[in-house]
Design an enzyme around this catalytic site. Sequence first.
Site, PDB file in Angstrom:
ATOM      1  N   GLU A  34     134.690 -35.855  50.912  1.00  0.00           N
ATOM      2  CA  GLU A  34     133.765 -36.962  51.143  1.00  0.00           C
ATOM      3  C   GLU A  34     132.687 -37.007  50.049  1.00  0.00           C
ATOM      4  O   GLU A  34     132.223 -38.086  49.677  1.00  0.00           O
ATOM      5  CB  GLU A  34     133.125 -36.833  52.528  1.00  0.00           C
ATOM      6  CG  GLU A  34     132.382 -38.059  53.008  1.00  0.00           C
ATOM      7  CD  GLU A  34     133.288 -39.244  53.355  1.00  0.00           C
ATOM      8  OE1 GLU A  34     134.529 -39.070  53.386  1.00  0.00           O
ATOM      9  OE2 GLU A  34     132.762 -40.352  53.573  1.00  0.00           O
TER      10      GLU A  34
ATOM     11  N   HIS B  20     137.896 -40.468  46.395  1.00  0.00           N
ATOM     12  CA  HIS B  20     138.877 -39.553  47.013  1.00  0.00           C
ATOM     13  C   HIS B  20     140.095 -39.381  46.097  1.00  0.00           C
ATOM     14  O   HIS B  20     140.608 -38.283  45.897  1.00  0.00           O
ATOM     15  CB  HIS B  20     139.356 -40.124  48.354  1.00  0.00           C
ATOM     16  CG  HIS B  20     138.375 -39.988  49.479  1.00  0.00           C
ATOM     17  ND1 HIS B  20     137.842 -38.774  49.863  1.00  0.00           N
ATOM     18  CD2 HIS B  20     137.853 -40.909  50.339  1.00  0.00           C
ATOM     19  CE1 HIS B  20     137.025 -38.961  50.911  1.00  0.00           C
ATOM     20  NE2 HIS B  20     137.005 -40.248  51.208  1.00  0.00           N
TER      21      HIS B  20
ATOM     22  N   HIS C 161     134.895 -46.269  46.941  1.00  0.00           N
ATOM     23  CA  HIS C 161     134.868 -45.081  47.800  1.00  0.00           C
ATOM     24  C   HIS C 161     136.234 -44.363  47.780  1.00  0.00           C
ATOM     25  O   HIS C 161     136.314 -43.162  47.492  1.00  0.00           O
ATOM     26  CB  HIS C 161     134.509 -45.515  49.229  1.00  0.00           C
ATOM     27  CG  HIS C 161     134.408 -44.395  50.208  1.00  0.00           C
ATOM     28  ND1 HIS C 161     133.217 -43.808  50.559  1.00  0.00           N
ATOM     29  CD2 HIS C 161     135.358 -43.746  50.930  1.00  0.00           C
ATOM     30  CE1 HIS C 161     133.420 -42.848  51.443  1.00  0.00           C
ATOM     31  NE2 HIS C 161     134.716 -42.791  51.691  1.00  0.00           N
ATOM     32  N   GLU C 162     137.293 -45.113  48.041  1.00  0.00           N
ATOM     33  CA  GLU C 162     138.624 -44.490  48.080  1.00  0.00           C
ATOM     34  C   GLU C 162     139.039 -43.990  46.699  1.00  0.00           C
ATOM     35  O   GLU C 162     139.788 -43.017  46.572  1.00  0.00           O
ATOM     36  CB  GLU C 162     139.662 -45.468  48.636  1.00  0.00           C
ATOM     37  CG  GLU C 162     139.381 -45.987  50.052  1.00  0.00           C
ATOM     38  CD  GLU C 162     139.170 -44.889  51.094  1.00  0.00           C
ATOM     39  OE1 GLU C 162     139.662 -43.767  50.891  1.00  0.00           O
ATOM     40  OE2 GLU C 162     138.491 -45.168  52.114  1.00  0.00           O
TER      41      GLU C 162
END
Lengths: 495, 495
Positions: free
Chosen positions: A292, A266, A262-263
């Site tokens: 997001e 980003h 997930h990160e």
Amino acid sequence: MSTAYQQLTATFLRLSRFGHLSAIAGWDMQTMMPPAGSRVRGEALAELSVLQHEILTDKRTAALLDEAEQASLNDVERANLLEMRRAWQQAALLPASLVEAKSIAGSRCEHAWRQQRPANDWQGFAANLKEVVKLSREEAAMRADANGGSRYDALLDLFEPGMNSAQLDQTFGDLKTWLPDLLQRVQEKQAQQPIDFPLGPFAVEGQRQLGLAVMKQLGFDFNAGRLDVSAHPFCGGVPEDVRITTRYSENEFLSALMGVIHETGHARYEQNLPKQWPGQPVALARSTAIHESQSLFMEMQLGRSAPFLQLILPQIKAQLGDQPALDADNYIRLTQRVKSSLIRVDADEVSYPAHVILRYEIERALIEGEIEVDDIPAMWDEKMMAYLNLDTRGNYRDGCMQDIHWTDGAFGYFPTYTLGAMYAAQLFQAVKRALPQLDSLIQSGDLQPIFDWLQQNIWQHGSRFSTQQLMVNATGEPLNPHWFRQHLETRYLGA
Amino acid sequence: MSTAYQQLTATFLRLSRFGHLSAIAGWDMQTMMPPAGSRVRGEALAELSVLQHEILTDKRTAALLDEAEQASLNDVERANLLEMRRAWQQAALLPASLVEAKSIAGSRCEHAWRQQRPANDWQGFAANLKEVVKLSREEAAMRADANGGSRYDALLDLFEPGMNSAQLDQTFGDLKTWLPDLLQRVQEKQAQQPIDFPLGPFAVEGQRQLGLAVMKQLGFDFNAGRLDVSAHPFCGGVPEDVRITTRYSENEFLSALMGVIHETGHARYEQNLPKQWPGQPVALARSTAIHESQSLFMEMQLGRSAPFLQLILPQIKAQLGDQPALDADNYIRLTQRVKSSLIRVDADEVSYPAHVILRYEIERALIEGEIEVDDIPAMWDEKMMAYLNLDTRGNYRDGCMQDIHWTDGAFGYFPTYTLGAMYAAQLFQAVKRALPQLDSLIQSGDLQPIFDWLQQNIWQHGSRFSTQQLMVNATGEPLNPHWFRQHLETRYLGA
């Protein structure tokens, strides 16, 4: 003599340099700083923040903005100027007294909340929250007066420029017509498929090596970033030096691994933002929801897809050892498990939007003055039952007191989670159209065409286009929740 | 209405907060930052440094200093004001053009030096160094004109206020009368005692745990600091959050361990500076030499003393395993080994002052205009032969090109190393007088009385007293090199 526009770019470059120091000192505070540094670090960052605010709201800045808006500029300069004006207005609109009062009320509410939440002390929390809501309403009224639109829209605009509650009502309204039913059908289907849970302990160093290997697979540039540990995972730093974090549990490795993916989503956005406009707002990420969408593209669309899960399974076994629960089918079921639960941050991608819609409906009504703080628990209980079929009565701790967002007045943030999920589905669908052999590309580990597509369509543009224009350019249409629904139905019902 | 003095304390508190951010971002650059962050980090720190310079040299600051100096102040306020004036004058005296030219010439010289040193390219290096020397002479002339004293004294004063070359000539002149002879006798004596060298590899994690254990023994407050790794060990951060670093070699563990003890000496001074004057110059460390006296007190006086070495030997064995070379007598001989060598940073405490005196004599002559850059190598060769009995002809790389100090114009810094060593010996002697059972205290691990003495006599005073007053208060006399000589003779000749 440099033009007004040139002078503004110099000011924003200067601001971005102070922002760099703030980002790194902020990262350090979450990852490295020993406890005794806390007070002086807070003071140092506050001092810098006052300085940044002074520079941005200087009378000269306002005059230069007025002057530059009359000048002849190219498209990028015009987009940059728009973002400058936005930043200036956000900072300059509120009187210093309100900013300070909000900051004090938010700190007090959050500080007390850390004790009140475990104690399930709704009455104590509500007393502080009322002050935060009162000040947020004042802020919303001022911003709405200046910009038009409703009060809630004015706060939403801080996180998601161009979005408004009319569109959210429509989009989330659509979701509400099919999501509870889908959620129930998926859970019924999954109840037929038994799951084995992998048995720990899973050594932290092995999990870290696994995370690094998967970051590499996902194209993270270690020459321009790091992976560290923090209590609450985040992506920080600056585009030239992106700092992501995770947290490890020895009992369970999938949360940390999926968190890293997930990160990394980003991070890749940040690392690939345009470099040709250093320090300029037009070079920054488009919005909270688009940010997001990049993390959820990596985690939900790509990361939890069967071909990607198969791709990284050998790395998991190499770092953490093999065991029966890592049988490919079981491991995919495990990663795609859906289960309604009380806590938003632990939610799977099917039930997550229900958590968000509920919060959106409550916070909008709160800011518009349709309900009061005392009305929250009843509304929470009712909606949790309606959307997730869960009874939360009397359980404030795992109910309306579970999140940090409202404590410091970040009303308008919650919707961006689900907007991001919908943008991610829409983008992934466009990638599928552009790369017909997508599944076999993924399974073979050739992810570069996917990254090229994101680079071409999202990353390189920074804030050059509005969110809507960016999505239209990338996918041929504005936000369309259909793709999110299709994604969930396909993955979870095999429809 | 606040007084001029109060307004100044607010300004210096603000400056200290920006200094905090600069210190942490600087630490991060040496320990954490990936390569691609380098350019923007440099720009961000430069931007902050310009801001700090502007605040300090603002016309209002000058006027407030003038006004406060007429006011009625107590002793601490008076001392604080003196340090404020010093900081202001150091910053305000030079024209911006000279500061910038020095910065550019220094960066260019240092950057090229990184290649020139391994290539033994004296001619290339000399060309750049000439520009640095020219600008440093200009700086020295301006500072000397403003403050009186010689040009070299004006640069020395930047690092060691109150010290001057007349006193250095006398002190170092005394050292020169006995040091070369002592060095030779010690080496002859040690040649009779064979030494076994411990055999690696020594795992980095074991060395790190050992370093942490010894830091704990030395009272380092881990609630207010950290140990990390960097290419060049240093002590950074802020008093509330002190960051020390070391570097590890798997072949040899004593360098890293002694380096950690050294930096812990710096760190304990920082961690125990007075807290009651937040952000004020009077709360900062007294001087470069007093700082070095604290690191050398820990490393040389305490750390390499036989009782302390015995105290930590079990910890060494616990972390790195036992072996014959860790027999107590051999291990102490190893740690107290003296050997003239070309490189200052690798020198033992007996030969170290010879390296410093040589550099002092050359840099003083250079700044005073008595020699030119082209004269350095011949002077270096002659003094290395006279003081250390080593032939350096043609070996620029391990000769006059080995240090970084001259490349960016830090003339006046070198003497503080040996001043620090002499202060450390004098302080340790005073501790011995205060604690008659010192050796057995150390061997039993009861170091608190030593730390209490340092806290009472050095740490808590910050910059409240001049260096000379501080030493007189602590030891009953100003700098007296006798104690350094006695220390070396006792430890190395058993005299």
